[in-house]
Design a protein around this motif. Structure first.
Motif, mmCIF file in Angstrom:
data_model
loop_
_atom_site.group_PDB
_atom_site.id
_atom_site.type_symbol
_atom_site.label_atom_id
_atom_site.label_comp_id
_atom_site.label_asym_id
_atom_site.label_seq_id
_atom_site.Cartn_x
_atom_site.Cartn_y
_atom_site.Cartn_z
ATOM 1 N N ASN A 79 0.857 -1.191 0.000
ATOM 2 C CA ASN A 79 0.000 0.000 0.000
ATOM 3 C C ASN A 79 0.894 1.243 0.000
ATOM 4 N N LYS A 80 0.924 1.906 -1.157
ATOM 5 C CA LYS A 80 1.765 3.098 -1.283
ATOM 6 C C LYS A 80 1.096 4.353 -0.697
ATOM 7 N N ASP A 81 -0.174 4.278 -0.376
ATOM 8 C CA ASP A 81 -0.867 5.446 0.174
ATOM 9 C C ASP A 81 -0.724 5.535 1.693
ATOM 10 N N PHE A 82 -0.062 4.592 2.277
ATOM 11 C CA PHE A 82 0.051 4.561 3.734
ATOM 12 C C PHE A 82 0.923 5.700 4.259
ATOM 13 N N GLY A 83 1.884 6.184 3.501
ATOM 14 C CA GLY A 83 2.761 7.278 3.921
ATOM 15 C C GLY A 83 4.210 6.924 3.926
ATOM 16 N N ALA A 84 4.536 5.705 4.156
ATOM 17 C CA ALA A 84 5.944 5.312 4.181
ATOM 18 C C ALA A 84 6.573 5.481 2.824
ATOM 19 N N TYR A 85 5.789 5.214 1.796
ATOM 20 C CA TYR A 85 6.307 5.338 0.431
ATOM 21 C C TYR A 85 6.690 6.795 0.140
ATOM 22 N N GLU A 86 5.825 7.724 0.523
ATOM 23 C CA GLU A 86 6.137 9.139 0.277
ATOM 24 C C GLU A 86 7.360 9.575 1.082
ATOM 25 N N LEU A 87 7.462 9.162 2.339
ATOM 26 C CA LEU A 87 8.630 9.506 3.139
ATOM 27 C C LEU A 87 9.898 8.951 2.537
ATOM 28 N N ARG A 88 9.785 7.735 2.004
ATOM 29 C CA ARG A 88 10.965 7.106 1.421
ATOM 30 C C ARG A 88 11.423 7.842 0.172
ATOM 31 N N THR A 89 10.481 8.221 -0.662
ATOM 32 C CA THR A 89 10.845 8.877 -1.929
ATOM 33 C C THR A 89 11.344 10.309 -1.698
ATOM 34 N N SER A 90 10.873 10.951 -0.608
ATOM 35 C CA SER A 90 11.286 12.362 -0.385
ATOM 36 C C SER A 90 12.445 12.485 0.597
ATOM 37 N N SER A 91 12.960 11.354 1.082
ATOM 38 C CA SER A 91 14.047 11.433 2.069
ATOM 39 C C SER A 91 15.307 12.048 1.476
ATOM 40 N N THR A 92 15.578 11.736 0.216
ATOM 41 C CA THR A 92 16.790 12.278 -0.422
ATOM 42 C C THR A 92 16.730 13.791 -0.502
ATOM 43 N N GLN A 93 15.574 14.332 -0.837
ATOM 44 C CA GLN A 93 15.414 15.787 -0.943
ATOM 45 C C GLN A 93 15.595 16.446 0.423
ATOM 46 N N ARG A 94 15.060 15.787 1.437
ATOM 47 C CA ARG A 94 15.217 16.359 2.781
ATOM 48 C C ARG A 94 16.678 16.357 3.217
ATOM 49 N N HIS A 95 17.365 15.282 2.913
ATOM 50 C CA HIS A 95 18.779 15.205 3.295
ATOM 51 C C HIS A 95 19.596 16.262 2.579
ATOM 52 N N ASN A 96 19.317 16.469 1.313
ATOM 53 C CA ASN A 96 20.062 17.480 0.544
ATOM 54 C C ASN A 96 19.826 18.883 1.101
ATOM 55 N N LYS A 97 18.555 19.149 1.458
ATOM 56 C CA LYS A 97 18.260 20.465 2.032
ATOM 57 C C LYS A 97 18.966 20.658 3.377
ATOM 58 N N ALA A 98 19.000 19.622 4.195
ATOM 59 C CA ALA A 98 19.655 19.724 5.500
ATOM 60 C C ALA A 98 21.137 20.024 5.345
ATOM 61 N N VAL A 99 21.781 19.319 4.410
ATOM 62 C CA VAL A 99 23.205 19.567 4.178
ATOM 63 C C VAL A 99 23.434 20.991 3.679
ATOM 64 N N LEU A 100 22.539 21.449 2.760
ATOM 65 C CA LEU A 100 22.682 22.801 2.207
ATOM 66 C C LEU A 100 22.511 23.856 3.294
ATOM 67 N N TYR A 101 21.508 23.667 4.154
ATOM 68 C CA TYR A 101 21.283 24.645 5.230
ATOM 69 C C TYR A 101 22.438 24.665 6.209
ATOM 70 N N THR A 102 22.987 23.492 6.477
ATOM 71 C CA THR A 102 24.136 23.438 7.393
ATOM 72 C C THR A 102 25.326 24.201 6.838
ATOM 73 N N ILE A 103 25.592 24.022 5.545
ATOM 74 C CA ILE A 103 26.725 24.725 4.902
ATOM 75 C C ILE A 103 26.502 26.229 4.931
ATOM 76 N N ILE A 104 25.269 26.657 4.610
ATOM 77 C CA ILE A 104 24.970 28.106 4.600
ATOM 78 C C ILE A 104 25.133 28.697 6.009
ATOM 79 N N GLY A 105 24.622 27.961 7.021
ATOM 80 C CA GLY A 105 24.770 28.449 8.397
ATOM 81 C C GLY A 105 26.216 28.575 8.819
ATOM 82 N N ALA A 106 27.042 27.590 8.413
ATOM 83 C CA ALA A 106 28.462 27.653 8.764
ATOM 84 C C ALA A 106 29.128 28.852 8.100
ATOM 85 N N ILE A 107 28.762 29.118 6.844
ATOM 86 C CA ILE A 107 29.352 30.260 6.124
ATOM 87 C C ILE A 107 28.956 31.567 6.802
#
Length: 287
Positions: A21-49
């Motif tokens: 069942n892809k509508d349960f929510g785990a599927y969406e979290l799994r597919t969007s995890s990469t985007q969240r990780h990229n944003k976190a890394v980007l924000y961390t770099i900007i904050g350090a700068i």
């Protein structure tokens, strides 16, 4: 599992969730995890700068303030050097020049009569100005005697003596004493240690009834006023209602012997206050 498989790709997610069942929510979290990780890394770099840039800016600003303070101190030292350590300020020089100089009276020159020394010399060596004055002429004149004549002075010998003895004295204005204000009524009046009862007990134990007043059966109430200073000591004492001079004198003596009071206060500060005290003289056995 092949090493070249991208675990973050959508194809891998579809493979993992195939038949689920892809509508349960785990599927969406799994597919969007990469985007969240990229944003976190980007924000961390900007904050350090931003943090590094802020630290550099603060350091440069502090350095600028230090340089500015050093420059101001150098300018002040240059001004002091230009003025010189022993040079008077312009205002002090002006005040010194405007101060009037003490007037000194000119000394009169005492007119003198030359007393010619008698010597035996040849007639050719006698000068015309060396006129010999007789003793009668010297007695009649009030002019002083000297080694030479002086016709441009004064005949009065007392004039030169007075002028020589005269001294210019700078008048100094007396220092006016500032009399401390004594209050009649304040926010917190002076109090005797232990209260009025202790004060009455002190008076009864220290009063010495005058002999003459006791023999003449003199009794009464002497009203005394005295100053309780801001330190609590008893100052000026005076009688405001008299009964007998002996009783008055004894009442003043006892008041002067009183120990220190708790001083009065006005606006939270200790002040000097007039204190009124009735002193009763009564003989034992009298009605």
């Amino acid at each position: 599992m092949p090493k070249d498989v991208d675990l973050s790709s959508r194809e891998w997610c579809d493979l993992v969730f195939e038949g689920k069942n892809k509508d349960f929510g785990a599927y969406e979290l799994r597919t969007s995890s990469t985007q969240r990780h990229n944003k976190a890394v980007l924000y961390t770099i900007i904050g350090a700068i931003i943090a590094v840039a802020a630290a550099i800016s603060i350091a440069k600003f502090n350095e600028y303030l230090a340089e500015r303070r050093l420059a101001e101190q150098a300018e002040q030292e240059e001004v002091l050097i230009d003025m010189g350590e022993n040079e008077e300020p312009e205002e002090e020089q002006q005040e010194r020049l405007e101060q009037p100089k003490p007037e000194v009276l000119p000394e009169e020159v005492l007119n003198t009569v030359k007393v010619t020394e008698l010597r035996i010399v040849e007639d050719e060596k006698v000068k015309a100005e060396d006129e010999i004055k007789t003793q009668d002429e010297l007695k009649e004149t009030e002019t002083a005697f000297g080694q030479k004549d002086n016709d441009k002075g004064t005949e009065d010998r007392n004039v030169t003596r007075t002028l020589k003895e005269e001294v210019v004295v700078e008048k100094k204005e007396p220092v006016k004493e500032v009399k401390e204000e004594v209050f009649r009524s304040v926010e917190q009046m002076p109090t005797f240690p232990g209260g009025d009862a202790a004060l009455m007990k002190y008076l009864s134990s220290h009063i010495q009834y005058p002999t003459m007043a006791a023999e003449n059966n003199v009794q009464g109430k002497v009203v005394v006023q005295f100053v309780v200073t801001k330190t609590g000591k008893v100052g000026e004492v005076k009688v405001v209602r008299s009964v007998d001079k002996d009783l008055d004198r004894e009442a003043v003596r006892v008041c002067k012997s009183l120990p220190n009071f708790v001083p009065g206060r006005q606006n939270g500060q200790p002040v000097s206050v007039w204190y009124t005290l009735p002193v009763t003289f009564k003989l034992q056995g009298a009605n």
